[in-house]
Design a protein around this motif. Structure first.
Motif, PDB file in Angstrom:
ATOM      1  N   ASP A   1      49.132 -40.760  42.254  1.00 38.03           N
ATOM      2  CA  ASP A   1      48.595 -41.920  42.463  1.00 38.03           C
ATOM      3  C   ASP A   1      47.859 -41.848  43.671  1.00 38.03           C
ATOM      4  O   ASP A   1      48.132 -41.007  44.613  1.00 38.03           O
TER       5      ASP A   1
ATOM      6  N   ARG B   1      61.363 -46.415  36.038  1.00 35.50           N
ATOM      7  CA  ARG B   1      60.331 -46.718  34.905  1.00 35.50           C
ATOM      8  C   ARG B   1      59.328 -45.709  35.220  1.00 35.50           C
ATOM      9  O   ARG B   1      59.371 -44.916  36.069  1.00 35.50           O
TER      10      ARG B   1
ATOM     11  N   GLY C   1      55.283 -44.719  36.183  1.00 34.61           N
ATOM     12  CA  GLY C   1      54.490 -45.236  37.293  1.00 34.61           C
ATOM     13  C   GLY C   1      53.262 -45.884  36.912  1.00 34.61           C
ATOM     14  O   GLY C   1      52.708 -45.792  35.800  1.00 34.61           O
ATOM     15  N   ASP C   2      52.780 -46.737  37.628  1.00 36.42           N
ATOM     16  CA  ASP C   2      51.616 -47.585  37.432  1.00 36.42           C
ATOM     17  C   ASP C   2      50.638 -47.186  38.514  1.00 36.42           C
ATOM     18  O   ASP C   2      50.931 -47.913  39.767  1.00 36.42           O
TER      19      ASP C   2
ATOM     20  N   GLU D   1      50.016 -44.200  37.234  1.00 38.30           N
ATOM     21  CA  GLU D   1      50.264 -42.864  36.746  1.00 38.30           C
ATOM     22  C   GLU D   1      50.406 -42.460  35.423  1.00 38.30           C
ATOM     23  O   GLU D   1      49.770 -41.749  34.722  1.00 38.30           O
TER      24      GLU D   1
HETATM   25  N1  GLY Z   1      52.455 -45.680  41.302  1.00 38.09           N
HETATM   26  C1  GLY Z   1      53.450 -46.228  42.146  1.00 38.09           C
HETATM   27  C2  GLY Z   1      54.552 -46.542  41.266  1.00 38.09           C
HETATM   28  O1  GLY Z   1      54.366 -46.909  40.178  1.00 38.09           O
HETATM   29  O2  GLY Z   1      55.292 -47.161  41.925  1.00 38.09           O
END
Ligand code: GLY
Ligand code: AMP
Length: 445
Positions: free
Chosen positions: A228, A303, A305-306, A308
């Motif tokens: 990220d 969970r 990643g966001d 990712e």
């Molecule tokens: N990209 C970092 C997170 O999802 O915590």
């Protein structure tokens, strides 16, 4: 099969899109979903705010109620906070198989103190740390250790709970500010050794139950490594954000690093989940610092990643719904994960002003031929469908608005395609980093 997806971000759009590609899946119901899931093939949204029967229920009650009334076969939980609140416990109790750990496992993210105790107990490679509930002892410890040093609020703080202090003064102010500003989330502080290196994210599937622990089938299987880019501006500068783009896999991560991660972080974590009798069937996200002494765990997220997910899931050359089944029914150990070759790059477009104040309700336009020519997929995060009748328009509704995710045989090709697609997206105030995945873009100390 019918599946329920909980969440409303870019990660959940990606999960719903992957599930919808499976021949096993007929219907994907997103609660509440977003403007992306509203129009994705096989997907539809149920927003509790629009339903008098659901509007006054708790989040867990909404999930159970929708799962039952829609007769879903299973559920996938996107974000961490419903997991910490026990949404997986509630769904399993109601007879709905669920991908996402029960609340006991979710505490590995919800409490940094608990996760550090866990890491230390099971020998997971990580930074040395100590936990404090009392300000004066915390300050005394910081003065003894000196800077740089890292101060972390114990609880979920939406990315605002960590201060990497370069000076003693910054560290002292962090203790005061976190304890004063974050309330309950900072009633405990974890003070941690500063680690030098470059960060990566390893997402993984987990299937641990009492039964699988007893028959030796409990396992964690990691996905390709990803990264990220959390800072707002090119060159890893500017304020921290929820994530400005992701790449997968990583050319700078060697097989030796991944082997050390497996041995010193993943396996001890699995041992801990088994020993603590966790019912953990879901995903885990290892936030890692690659130091000169090898990879060290910075944190667990319970969970995916966001953002990712927007780069990792498109690299999967297997059926995501089958993976979910394997996680839930305890056959993950024999599930074969095949990956596409090449690279996936997913820059994120944000609303001007983000991560501070930003406007909402801006119309987004897409140059479809350009995006299609680039072979990119646009994953929607903070945008909703315009509610005016028959309007095909999407309106911005959040800071991080969307990601343009593209694949290439080489990194350069994936990069070029994702940015070509990005040039076909427009909204007032749109901003994105131009260097996702390039040298110098990664966060490092
Ligand atoms: N990209 C970092 C997170 O999802 O915590
Ligand atoms: P966390 O929420 O624990 O992942 O921390 C947020 C960010 O702070 C990480 O992504 C790192 O960039 C940084 N960070 C956390 N812990 C450390 C550490 N021990 N040393 C250096 N940087 C850290």
């Amino acid at each position: 099969m019918k599946v329920l997806v909980i969440g409303n971000g870019g990660r959940e759009h990606t999960i719903a899109w992957r599930l919808a590609q499976s021949n096993l899946i007929e219907d994907v119901i997103c609660v509440p979903g977003n403007g992306g899931t509203a129009v994705e093939s096989k997907c539809r949204n149920i927003d509790p705010k629009d339903s008098p029967a659901l509007a006054n229920l708790s989040r867990n009650e909404v999930a159970v109620s929708v799962a039952k009334s829609e007769k879903v076969d299973f559920a996938v939980i996107g974000p961490e906070d419903p997991l910490a609140e026990g949404i997986a416990d509630a769904l399993w109790d109601a007879g709905i198989p669920t991908v996402g750990p029960k609340s006991k496992g979710a505490a590995l993210e919800a409490s940094k103190d608990l996760s550090k105790v866990f890491m230390q107990k099971y020998g997971v490679a990580c930074a040395d740390s100590q936990t404090f509930t009392d300000k004066d002892s915390a300050l005394a410890y910081i003065r003894k250790k000196g800077a740089p040093i890292v101060v972390k609020a114990d609880g979920l703080a939406a990315g605002k709970g960590v201060v990497v202090a370069k000076t003693l003064e910054e560290a002292e102010n962090a203790v005061e500010d976190l304890m004063a500003g974050l309330g309950e989330a900072a009633s405990k502080l974890v003070i941690e050794e500063y680690l030098q290196g470059v960060e990566i994210s390893v997402l993984a599937a987990v299937s641990v139950t009492e039964e699988s622990a007893a028959n030796g089938k409990a396992c964690i299987k990691s996905f390709l490594p990803a990264r990220d880019h959390k800072r707002l501006l090119d060159g890893a500068k500017g304020p921290n954000t929820g994530g400005m783009g992701a790449v997968c896999p990583l050319e700078d991560v060697t097989p030796e690093t991944m082997a050390a991660f497996e041995k010193n972080i993943l396996q001890p974590t699995l041992k801990g989940l088994i020993a603590e009798k966790m019912d953990y069937r879901g995903f885990i996200f290892f936030g890692l610092m690659i130091t000169k002494d090898g990879p060290k765990a910075l944190e667990y997220n319970v969970r995916l990643g966001d953002p990712e997910t927007q780069a990792v899931l498109p690299m999967m050359d297997f059926d995501f719904a089958e993976l979910c089944q394997a996680i839930m029914n305890g056959t993950l150990d024999s599930f074969e994960m095949k990956w596409k070759s090449g690279f996936q790059v997913a820059p994120v477009a944000v609303s001007g002003g983000y991560p501070l104040k930003y406007a909402k309700g801006k119309e987004i336009t897409f140059a479809k031929p350009l995006i299609e020519k680039a072979g990119a997929k646009v994953f929607i995060a903070g945008a909703v469908k315009d509610r005016r009748e028959n309007s095909p328009t999407l309106l911005t509704s959040g800071g991080r608005v969307l990601a343009c995710s593209a694949h290439g045989d080489t990194f350069e090709e994936a990069w070029k395609k994702s940015y070509e697609a990005m040039s076909g997206v427009k909204f007032e105030g749109m901003f994105f980093r131009k260097d996702i995945g390039l040298p110098g873009a990664a966060e490092s100390n």
